[in-house]
Design an enzyme around this catalytic site. Structure first.
Site, mmCIF file in Angstrom:
data_model
loop_
_atom_site.group_PDB
_atom_site.id
_atom_site.type_symbol
_atom_site.label_atom_id
_atom_site.label_comp_id
_atom_site.label_asym_id
_atom_site.label_seq_id
_atom_site.Cartn_x
_atom_site.Cartn_y
_atom_site.Cartn_z
ATOM 1 N N ARG A 16 16.374 51.258 30.437
ATOM 2 C CA ARG A 16 15.176 50.779 31.141
ATOM 3 C C ARG A 16 14.629 49.495 30.499
ATOM 4 O O ARG A 16 13.418 49.327 30.348
ATOM 5 C CB ARG A 16 14.092 51.866 31.177
ATOM 6 C CG ARG A 16 14.434 53.028 32.099
ATOM 7 C CD ARG A 16 13.324 54.059 32.129
ATOM 8 N NE ARG A 16 13.125 54.686 30.827
ATOM 9 C CZ ARG A 16 12.010 55.314 30.444
ATOM 10 N NH1 ARG A 16 10.999 55.410 31.272
ATOM 11 N NH2 ARG A 16 11.929 55.856 29.249
ATOM 12 N N GLU A 17 15.544 48.586 30.145
ATOM 13 C CA GLU A 17 15.124 47.341 29.502
ATOM 14 C C GLU A 17 14.159 46.548 30.393
ATOM 15 O O GLU A 17 13.221 45.920 29.898
ATOM 16 C CB GLU A 17 16.342 46.446 29.182
ATOM 17 C CG GLU A 17 17.227 46.945 28.048
ATOM 18 C CD GLU A 17 18.290 47.937 28.537
ATOM 19 O OE1 GLU A 17 18.228 48.387 29.701
ATOM 20 O OE2 GLU A 17 19.178 48.272 27.720
ATOM 21 N N SER A 443 -3.177 66.631 37.701
ATOM 22 C CA SER A 443 -2.783 66.003 36.442
ATOM 23 C C SER A 443 -3.939 65.193 35.863
ATOM 24 O O SER A 443 -4.770 64.647 36.589
ATOM 25 C CB SER A 443 -1.560 65.110 36.650
ATOM 26 O OG SER A 443 -1.846 64.072 37.553
ATOM 27 N N TRP A 571 12.861 64.997 45.961
ATOM 28 C CA TRP A 571 12.881 64.142 44.773
ATOM 29 C C TRP A 571 13.955 64.540 43.775
ATOM 30 O O TRP A 571 13.904 64.159 42.610
ATOM 31 C CB TRP A 571 11.485 64.116 44.128
ATOM 32 C CG TRP A 571 10.486 63.385 44.987
ATOM 33 C CD1 TRP A 571 10.750 62.652 46.110
ATOM 34 C CD2 TRP A 571 9.074 63.313 44.789
ATOM 35 N NE1 TRP A 571 9.593 62.136 46.634
ATOM 36 C CE2 TRP A 571 8.542 62.521 45.845
ATOM 37 C CE3 TRP A 571 8.197 63.827 43.828
ATOM 38 C CZ2 TRP A 571 7.179 62.240 45.949
ATOM 39 C CZ3 TRP A 571 6.837 63.541 43.942
ATOM 40 C CH2 TRP A 571 6.345 62.762 44.986
ATOM 41 N N GLU A 615 7.392 62.159 53.831
ATOM 42 C CA GLU A 615 8.445 61.165 53.641
ATOM 43 C C GLU A 615 9.831 61.733 53.893
ATOM 44 O O GLU A 615 10.789 60.985 54.038
ATOM 45 C CB GLU A 615 8.363 60.570 52.243
ATOM 46 C CG GLU A 615 8.838 61.515 51.170
ATOM 47 C CD GLU A 615 8.542 60.984 49.785
ATOM 48 O OE1 GLU A 615 7.433 60.497 49.585
ATOM 49 O OE2 GLU A 615 9.427 61.066 48.930
ATOM 50 N N HIS A 704 -5.498 54.871 42.549
ATOM 51 C CA HIS A 704 -4.388 53.918 42.443
ATOM 52 C C HIS A 704 -4.770 52.636 41.727
ATOM 53 O O HIS A 704 -3.957 51.735 41.591
ATOM 54 C CB HIS A 704 -3.817 53.629 43.828
ATOM 55 C CG HIS A 704 -3.335 54.885 44.501
ATOM 56 N ND1 HIS A 704 -4.155 55.683 45.261
ATOM 57 C CD2 HIS A 704 -2.147 55.521 44.462
ATOM 58 C CE1 HIS A 704 -3.477 56.732 45.690
ATOM 59 N NE2 HIS A 704 -2.260 56.666 45.215
HETATM 60 N N1 39S Z 1 8.873 61.134 42.397
HETATM 61 C C1 39S Z 1 8.778 61.937 41.333
HETATM 62 N N2 39S Z 1 9.846 62.566 40.879
HETATM 63 N N3 39S Z 1 7.593 62.107 40.679
HETATM 64 C C2 39S Z 1 6.469 61.493 41.072
HETATM 65 O O1 39S Z 1 5.422 61.668 40.452
HETATM 66 C C3 39S Z 1 6.532 60.637 42.211
HETATM 67 N N4 39S Z 1 5.412 59.961 42.662
HETATM 68 C C4 39S Z 1 5.617 58.875 43.598
HETATM 69 C C5 39S Z 1 6.682 59.201 44.585
HETATM 70 N N5 39S Z 1 7.839 59.717 43.954
HETATM 71 C C6 39S Z 1 7.762 60.495 42.853
HETATM 72 C C7 39S Z 1 6.079 57.670 42.826
HETATM 73 N N6 39S Z 1 5.206 57.487 41.730
HETATM 74 C C8 39S Z 1 5.906 57.356 37.698
HETATM 75 C C9 39S Z 1 4.616 57.349 38.220
HETATM 76 C C10 39S Z 1 4.427 57.404 39.578
HETATM 77 C C11 39S Z 1 5.519 57.476 40.430
HETATM 78 C C12 39S Z 1 6.807 57.484 39.934
HETATM 79 C C13 39S Z 1 6.997 57.434 38.549
HETATM 80 C C14 39S Z 1 6.026 57.265 36.222
HETATM 81 O O2 39S Z 1 5.050 57.081 35.577
HETATM 82 N N7 39S Z 1 7.219 57.325 35.623
HETATM 83 C C15 39S Z 1 7.291 57.192 34.215
HETATM 84 C C16 39S Z 1 7.741 55.785 33.845
HETATM 85 O O3 39S Z 1 8.397 55.099 34.643
HETATM 86 C C17 39S Z 1 8.270 58.194 33.633
HETATM 87 C C18 39S Z 1 7.699 59.592 33.630
HETATM 88 C C19 39S Z 1 8.509 60.476 32.698
HETATM 89 O O4 39S Z 1 9.463 61.096 33.105
HETATM 90 O O5 39S Z 1 7.448 55.409 32.712
HETATM 91 N N8 39S Z 1 8.163 60.496 31.432
HETATM 92 C C20 39S Z 1 8.870 61.232 30.424
HETATM 93 C C21 39S Z 1 7.895 62.092 29.637
HETATM 94 O O6 39S Z 1 6.687 61.973 29.828
HETATM 95 C C22 39S Z 1 9.573 60.255 29.512
HETATM 96 C C23 39S Z 1 8.583 59.282 28.943
HETATM 97 C C24 39S Z 1 9.179 58.136 28.146
HETATM 98 O O7 39S Z 1 9.416 57.058 28.663
HETATM 99 O O8 39S Z 1 8.365 62.920 28.865
HETATM 100 N N9 39S Z 1 9.391 58.352 26.863
HETATM 101 C C25 39S Z 1 9.756 57.314 25.951
HETATM 102 C C26 39S Z 1 11.252 57.089 26.002
HETATM 103 O O9 39S Z 1 11.994 58.007 26.424
HETATM 104 C C27 39S Z 1 9.273 57.701 24.586
HETATM 105 C C28 39S Z 1 7.762 57.988 24.573
HETATM 106 C C29 39S Z 1 6.964 56.967 23.786
HETATM 107 O O10 39S Z 1 7.160 56.856 22.552
HETATM 108 O O11 39S Z 1 6.091 56.293 24.398
HETATM 109 O O12 39S Z 1 11.670 55.989 25.650
#
Ligand code: 39S
Ligand code: ZN
Length: 764
Positions: A16-17, A443, A571, A615, A704
């Site tokens: 995810r760069e 949430s 999803w 959707e 939002h």
């Molecule tokens: N589809 C799904 N599946 N879920 C949804 O909520 C939605 N909502 C709509 C429609 N479709 C959906 C779309 N909206 C995010 C927010 C809203 C969305 C879609 C995605 C979102 O915030 N995604 C996060 C992001 O892109 C990832 C969420 C996640 O899985 O950043 N987080 C994990 C967790 O909380 C992993 C987090 C992470 O990045 O455990 N960890 C770091 C890493 O792995 C380390 C953590 C740190 O030190 O900060 O590198």
């Protein structure tokens, strides 16, 4: 010779760069140059990778810093007035302002971003173009050409991609007085002509123009607009070979339109439009190339190569190998990047899967089988056959107990014993809520701290006990805060959940989850969809421990939060060896068990979110009824196993309800909460028109954006709502979950919301 080709490739990078680079740029921690360098590295890596894997038609301009529809808006200079853009080309600040708005920080005006909505029936979201009747267009971004040149300098002659003019206009919305979007066609075409000429001058041979709108129900005027438009485009750059790409479904009654276009090639989806090959072959004109979308661009299953080859052979017999391209069904954007990054997936499961990188090999292999004979790839074909056979008979996939349980679902299991009116009376007696009860969608902010704790736990840096204590502390703080500001119905805040679908996928049997299988959802936000490979069951409770803990902290009701079966299905990556509705019913039974366990643990309200119900609607209207029938039935199966005095809530993340109102009513949830603060309660009109019989919480706090709505503002929205919905059936809540927000604004906004409800309550 058939040509191995790709329509688009994932752009976020293996770690995810892109997400990380964009987010640090937004924070002002890196310069634009640094961001652009990361972007360039990602593009180069993709071109190199595709070439190494034997792809000949490699796309350019499939990259985007945020969204390809927004890129098209920039290319066409269709920047809405409120962004006060005066430049020659669209600068990065304007570009990101359209994507994210201007929060009003640092003395800037508070400017709303473009609206975001679903890209067809995928979980990708694009930014909706906005048009006025006086809309002008001019070439305002050289990105398409620059990326083509960049690839050329790296030694790759690419096939650049554009979103077609018709699809682009149809995806947009009109501001002000209603007018026909297609009246703008004559104004956008000159820009497209300019771009095609530039590609031609730069040495491009093929160009891909995406017109997925051709798989939708189109009005006759729209259909007939394609011909003159493409006549102009092809005349403007006669040396350029135009490939029009359609995907996500069958062309059906639009097939003749597509085949009459003066273009060099047509791409068709043979995965989501599997039945259309014969019709396409009979209609395709003598000189047109056909791009066969044989490899599923939206799912992670290994392609059944024998099946794909037999389709390809069918085409070859009719049009010969020289007019054939072998391709994925659509852009690979919707697939995770590389299966080889998944070290923790077991070998058997892995042998059934192909992510974007593996799909490149499949495309190259199919092409080789056609061009050089199947004997040259006999070994690969044999391995593929073996994988298909192992998946077909694996015990992990087929669980007799799940099958018999699903078969034994009765009509009684789909109905609450009493009607809503009778249930409501029992629930009122038991819950003793005030008029206009206040609650949230579930949430609370997922802070860095929460995400880090989970990352530490997953990496083994902290143990289970430590992680659970951490989550308990989060829950306690969240509950205390809600009590403090006086919310009536509390939630535990979902600190333990990474994602509302992935969290359940990790705990259900028949699901697998990945470590790095990220897919872009919108902008820098990604999701990691779980993989449903087998029959689904629930080995043990998934949420009860946390809800019990939360409920013990407070005498007020704590609402249990679950994700509904349709949303889990939509999803996830879903198995393709049985109908979706069968898989959905299995998930519904698992959720039904969880609902029963929550009730038994003393939880008196349970919310089953169906954020994705709408959707999931098929692209063609004729398929809606069948979908809605099983979708509603799944929700009812999940939710109807409770006592009459247990209150079932559901939540939906959008506000266009008119066309599915009947289905929403049939779900028979006691309370539904919906998005609406952005559409200024327009949706309440639907609820008024159709006289929704149960309780409703129209969102009065738009989550939002980080903006804090005032008490007056929310009170007036509530008053407005009380004209459409009887006050005794009205709830006060935000319009969606708070996970993407920060605590400071959430604290203030929710306190205002509670005050607003108290104020309006006193008026009745
Ligand atoms: N589809 C799904 N599946 N879920 C949804 O909520 C939605 N909502 C709509 C429609 N479709 C959906 C779309 N909206 C995010 C927010 C809203 C969305 C879609 C995605 C979102 O915030 N995604 C996060 C992001 O892109 C990832 C969420 C996640 O899985 O950043 N987080 C994990 C967790 O909380 C992993 C987090 C992470 O990045 O455990 N960890 C770091 C890493 O792995 C380390 C953590 C740190 O030190 O900060 O590198
Ligand atoms: Zn929502």
């Amino acid at each position: 010779m058939a040509i191995a080709s790709v329509l688009g490739f994932p752009r976020i990078g293996s770690r995810r760069e892109l997400k990380k680079a964009v987010e640090v740029f937004w924070k002002g921690e890196v310069t634009e140059d640094q961001l652009q360098r990361t972007a360039q590295d990602l593009r180069h890596a993709n071109w190199r990778l595709q070439r190494e894997h034997g792809i000949e038609h490699i796309p350019a301009n499939d990259f985007s810093l945020y969204d390809q529809v927004l890129d098209t808006t920039a290319m066409l200079g269709a920047i809405p007035e409120r962004f006060s853009w005066r430049g020659n080309t669209v600068d990065l600040d304007t570009y990101f302002a359209m994507a994210r708005g201007n929060s009003g920080a640092a003395g800037e005006a508070d400017i709303a971003p473009l609206e975001m909505t679903k890209w067809f029936d995928t979980n990708y979201h694009y930014l909706v173009p906005e048009f006025t009747s006086a809309q002008n267009f001019r070439l305002a971004s050289q990105k398409p050409i620059e990326e083509f040149e960049e690839a050329k300098q790296a030694g790759v002659l690419t096939r650049p991609v554009l979103i077609g003019p018709l699809t682009y206009l149809l995806l947009g919305k009109c501001l002000g007085e209603p007018f026909d979007r297609l009246s703008l066609l004559d104004r956008v075409l000159p820009v497209y002509e300019q771009v095609l000429q530039a590609f031609s001058a730069a040495g491009a041979q093929w160009i891909q123009i995406d017109e997925p709108a051709l798989v939708l129900d189109l009005e006759e005027e729209v259909r007939s607009a394609f011909q003159p438009a493409y006549e102009r485009l092809s005349a403007s750059a006669p040396e350029l070979s135009i490939l029009v790409a359609t995907y996500f479904g069958e062309l059906a009654e639009n097939l003749e339109t597509a085949c009459r276009l003066p273009i060099a090639g047509l791409h068709v989806d043979l995965v989501h439009g599997a039945g259309q090959l014969e019709a396409v072959l009979s209609t395709l004109p003598g000189a047109m190339h056909l791009s066969l979308g044989l490899v599923d661009g939206r799912n992670i299953w290994r392609t059944d190569l024998d099946k794909a080859l037999s389709l390809a052979r069918q085409a070859e017999l009719r049009i010969g190998p020289d007019r054939m391209l072998i391709a994925p069904s659509c852009s690979l954007l919707h697939c995770p990047l590389d299966l080889d990054l998944e070290e923790t997936l077991d070998g058997e499961l892995r042998s059934w899967l192909a992510f974007a990188t593996q799909k490149l090999d499949e495309i190259a292999l199919l092409t080789r089988a056609l061009n050089e004979g199947e004997a040259t790839v006999a070994q690969e074909l044999a391995a593929n056959r073996e994988a298909m056979a192992s998946r077909g008979k694996s015990r992990r996939v087929h669980q007799p107990e799940v099958r018999s349980r699903t078969a034994a679902v009765t009509l009684e299991m789909l109905r609450r014993p009493l009607s809503y009116a009778e249930r409501a009376r029992l629930q009122r007696e038991k819950l003793k809520l005030p008029l206009l009860p206040t609650t949230t969608i579930g949430s609370f902010p997922q802070t860095r701290e929460v995400r880090r704790a989970r990352a530490d736990f997953k990496a083994g840096r902290i143990d289970t006990a430590e992680y659970e204590q951490f989550i308990q502390r989060q829950i306690e703080e969240t509950v205390r805060f809600q009590e403090e500001i006086g919310l009536d119905v509390l939630v535990h805040g979902e600190a333990e959940r990474n994602d509302m679908v992935e969290y359940f996928g990790e705990q259900l049997e028949g699901f697998a989850f990945t470590r790095h299988g990220w897919v872009q959802s919108y902008g820098s936000r990604c999701v990691k969809p779980p993989i449903i490979y087998g029959d689904v069951s629930r080995p043990r409770p998934m949420t009860v421990q946390w809800l019990k803990y939360a409920q013990a902290l407070s005498p007020k009701p704590v609402k249990g939060m679950l994700t509904g079966p349709v949303t889990i299905l939509q999803w996830s990556f879903v198995r393709n060896d049985q109908p979706y509705e069968t898989t959905c019913r299995q998930i519904a039974l698992a959720i039904r068990d969880e609902v029963a366990d929550l009730e038994a643990a003393g939880i008196s309200m349970i919310q089953i979110d169906e954020a994705a119900l709408r959707e999931g609607l098929p692209l063609r209207k004729r398929d809606w009824a069948a979908y809605l029938e099983w979708a509603v039935e799944s929700f009812r199966l999940a939710s109807s196993g409770v006592r009459n005095d247990t209150q079932i809530h559901t939540h939906m993340c959008y506000s266009e309800f008119h066309d599915i109102f009947q289905a929403i009513t049939e779900m028979d949830a006691d309370v539904i909460s919906i998005e609406s603060s952005r559409s200024r309660m327009e949706l309440l009109q639907s609820f008024e028109d159709f006289d929704y019989p149960n309780e409703i919480g129209p969102g009065i706090y738009d989550i939002h954006s980080p903006r804090v709505p005032s008490r007056e503002e929310m009170a007036s929205l509530l008053r407005l709502a009380s004209h459409a919905v009887k006050p005794e059936r009205l709830w006060a809540n935000p319009d969606c979950g708070l996970k993407t927000r920060g605590w400071p604004e959430v604290r203030e906004s929710l306190a205002n919301m509670v005050h607003a409800a108290q104020e309006v309550r006193a008026e009745f």
